[in-house]
Design a protein around this motif. Structure first.
Motif, mmCIF file in Angstrom:
data_model
loop_
_atom_site.group_PDB
_atom_site.id
_atom_site.type_symbol
_atom_site.label_atom_id
_atom_site.label_comp_id
_atom_site.label_asym_id
_atom_site.label_seq_id
_atom_site.Cartn_x
_atom_site.Cartn_y
_atom_site.Cartn_z
ATOM 1 N N ALA A 26 -2.100 15.616 -6.324
ATOM 2 C CA ALA A 26 -1.270 14.782 -5.458
ATOM 3 C C ALA A 26 -1.694 13.318 -5.478
ATOM 4 O O ALA A 26 -2.839 12.976 -5.760
ATOM 5 N N ALA A 27 -0.727 12.482 -5.140
ATOM 6 C CA ALA A 27 -0.970 11.064 -4.895
ATOM 7 C C ALA A 27 -0.457 10.746 -3.500
ATOM 8 O O ALA A 27 0.571 11.273 -3.071
ATOM 9 N N LEU A 28 -1.178 9.899 -2.785
ATOM 10 C CA LEU A 28 -0.721 9.494 -1.460
ATOM 11 C C LEU A 28 0.539 8.643 -1.576
ATOM 12 O O LEU A 28 0.669 7.825 -2.486
ATOM 13 N N SER A 29 1.465 8.820 -0.637
ATOM 14 C CA SER A 29 2.722 8.067 -0.670
ATOM 15 C C SER A 29 2.517 6.582 -0.407
ATOM 16 O O SER A 29 3.324 5.760 -0.818
ATOM 17 N N HIS A 30 1.438 6.255 0.308
ATOM 18 C CA HIS A 30 1.178 4.861 0.644
ATOM 19 C C HIS A 30 -0.226 4.460 0.198
ATOM 20 O O HIS A 30 -1.153 5.280 0.218
ATOM 21 N N ALA A 56 -9.124 2.971 1.388
ATOM 22 C CA ALA A 56 -10.252 3.894 1.411
ATOM 23 C C ALA A 56 -10.182 4.911 0.270
ATOM 24 O O ALA A 56 -11.177 5.546 -0.068
ATOM 25 N N GLN A 57 -8.984 5.064 -0.308
ATOM 26 C CA GLN A 57 -8.774 6.065 -1.354
ATOM 27 C C GLN A 57 -8.603 5.468 -2.753
ATOM 28 O O GLN A 57 -8.793 6.179 -3.743
ATOM 29 N N HIS A 58 -8.229 4.197 -2.841
ATOM 30 C CA HIS A 58 -7.878 3.612 -4.131
ATOM 31 C C HIS A 58 -8.677 2.340 -4.390
ATOM 32 O O HIS A 58 -8.975 1.582 -3.461
ATOM 33 N N ARG A 59 -8.981 2.113 -5.667
ATOM 34 C CA ARG A 59 -9.710 0.898 -6.044
ATOM 35 C C ARG A 59 -8.887 -0.347 -5.731
ATOM 36 O O ARG A 59 -9.394 -1.342 -5.248
ATOM 37 N N ASP A 60 -7.591 -0.261 -6.042
ATOM 38 C CA ASP A 60 -6.683 -1.383 -5.799
ATOM 39 C C ASP A 60 -5.253 -0.854 -5.871
ATOM 40 O O ASP A 60 -5.025 0.335 -6.106
ATOM 41 N N HIS A 61 -4.277 -1.753 -5.674
ATOM 42 C CA HIS A 61 -2.871 -1.326 -5.704
ATOM 43 C C HIS A 61 -2.471 -0.768 -7.067
ATOM 44 O O HIS A 61 -1.646 0.137 -7.154
ATOM 45 N N GLN A 62 -3.052 -1.317 -8.120
ATOM 46 C CA GLN A 62 -2.706 -0.835 -9.459
ATOM 47 C C GLN A 62 -3.177 0.607 -9.646
ATOM 48 O O GLN A 62 -2.465 1.431 -10.234
ATOM 49 N N ASP A 63 -4.373 0.902 -9.169
ATOM 50 C CA ASP A 63 -4.898 2.276 -9.245
ATOM 51 C C ASP A 63 -3.972 3.233 -8.498
ATOM 52 O O ASP A 63 -3.624 4.304 -9.004
ATOM 53 N N GLN A 98 1.936 12.851 2.346
ATOM 54 C CA GLN A 98 2.249 11.936 3.435
ATOM 55 C C GLN A 98 1.677 12.507 4.727
ATOM 56 O O GLN A 98 1.814 13.704 5.001
ATOM 57 N N TRP A 99 1.033 11.664 5.508
ATOM 58 C CA TRP A 99 0.482 12.059 6.799
ATOM 59 C C TRP A 99 1.295 11.382 7.894
ATOM 60 O O TRP A 99 1.291 10.161 8.009
ATOM 61 N N ASP A 100 1.983 12.186 8.690
ATOM 62 C CA ASP A 100 2.818 11.666 9.769
ATOM 63 C C ASP A 100 2.318 12.193 11.105
ATOM 64 O O ASP A 100 1.687 13.252 11.160
ATOM 65 N N ALA A 106 -10.811 15.120 -0.133
ATOM 66 C CA ALA A 106 -10.923 13.727 -0.575
ATOM 67 C C ALA A 106 -9.663 13.287 -1.309
ATOM 68 O O ALA A 106 -9.174 12.165 -1.116
ATOM 69 N N THR A 107 -9.108 14.159 -2.136
ATOM 70 C CA THR A 107 -7.915 13.813 -2.912
ATOM 71 C C THR A 107 -6.738 13.451 -2.016
ATOM 72 O O THR A 107 -5.993 12.518 -2.309
ATOM 73 N N ILE A 108 -6.573 14.172 -0.920
ATOM 74 C CA ILE A 108 -5.392 13.954 -0.065
ATOM 75 C C ILE A 108 -5.708 13.106 1.170
ATOM 76 O O ILE A 108 -4.832 12.889 2.014
ATOM 77 N N GLY A 109 -6.935 12.619 1.277
ATOM 78 C CA GLY A 109 -7.275 11.764 2.401
ATOM 79 C C GLY A 109 -7.405 12.490 3.717
ATOM 80 O O GLY A 109 -7.188 11.906 4.780
ATOM 81 N N ALA A 110 -7.767 13.776 3.669
ATOM 82 C CA ALA A 110 -7.940 14.545 4.898
ATOM 83 C C ALA A 110 -9.240 14.180 5.588
ATOM 84 O O ALA A 110 -10.203 13.744 4.936
ATOM 85 N N SER A 111 -9.278 14.355 6.896
ATOM 86 C CA SER A 111 -10.500 14.087 7.643
ATOM 87 C C SER A 111 -11.556 15.118 7.272
ATOM 88 O O SER A 111 -11.250 16.284 7.033
ATOM 89 N N THR A 112 -12.794 14.688 7.232
ATOM 90 C CA THR A 112 -13.892 15.598 6.884
ATOM 91 C C THR A 112 -14.700 16.008 8.110
ATOM 92 O O THR A 112 -15.632 16.776 8.013
ATOM 93 N N GLU A 113 -14.315 15.488 9.287
ATOM 94 C CA GLU A 113 -14.994 15.858 10.538
ATOM 95 C C GLU A 113 -13.970 16.304 11.548
ATOM 96 O O GLU A 113 -12.852 15.839 11.541
#
Length: 200
Positions: free
Chosen positions: A88-92, A96-103, A116-118, A193-200
């Motif tokens: 998966a890739a985050l929709s936005h 914290a997850q990407h090196r930059d916008h290009q990545d 997507q996290w809503d 980590a891939t989907i940006g889920a909370s780890t705590e």
């Protein structure tokens, strides 16, 4: 109860997880008859699945919105679900997850899956201070969803409408008792980590 900001909560067993979608009768009826999605369901469009029943209710207005009159519970394999999350890739963009916008842009381009996290929803569909997962499937992911991952398709429209009717007359306790049981879905750290889920 302290709920992590980004956590998958779902109905699941050792082998499968339930996600929700809402469609018109024209799409829902053939899917129910076949036990999987068949035409006029279109595989060439991104299809969004939601593990949260109440987020689905928010999206479809308790099965009242045009084209979303039938709510389906789709049981899919956990292996398939986690295959999607791993690709998966985050929709936005998230610094914290990407090196930059290009990545981020390259990940979106390369991935057949969007995350997507809503805001999660309360029983009255008000936004809660923590997030709920949506997974968008396209290309290979849709083909796998339809052809490999689907275990069962169940119509839960009557449950949705019953809950809403109880809420309308103030029977909140009865309405809540009809909700499916959802609990935190265990994610390996790599997938979290891939989907940006909370780890705590």
């Amino acid at each position: 109860m302290n709920v992590p900001a980004r956590e998958i909560r779902a109905t699941y067993s050792a082998e499968s997880i339930t996600v929700y979608q809402a469609y018109s009768p024209e799409i829902a009826e053939p899917a129910l008859a076949a036990g999987r999605f068949v035409p006029p369901f279109k595989r060439d469009r991104m299809t969004w699945v939601k593990p949260s029943f109440l987020w689905m209710m928010y999206r479809c207005g308790w099965a009242s919105k045009p084209g979303q009159e039938r709510v389906l519970a789709i049981e899919i394999t956990r292996g398939g679900f986690e295959w999607a999350l791993a690709r998966a890739a985050l929709s936005h963009y998230d610094p914290a997850q990407h090196r930059d916008h290009q990545d981020w842009s390259q990940r979106v381009k390369d991935s057949p899956v969007r995350i997507q996290w809503d805001p999660e929803r309360s029983l009255h569909l008000a936004a809660l201070p923590y997030r709920s997962l949506q997974v968008g499937l396209s290309g290979e992911a849709v083909d796998r969803y339809v052809g490999e991952w689907t275990v069962a398709v169940t119509d839960v429209t009557s449950t949705a409408r019953a809950i809403y009717q109880h809420l309308r007359v103030g029977d909140e306790e009865v309405a809540r008792s009809l909700l499916p049981t959802e609990r935190p879905y265990p994610l390996p750290p790599r997938l979290a980590a891939t989907i940006g889920a909370s780890t705590e």
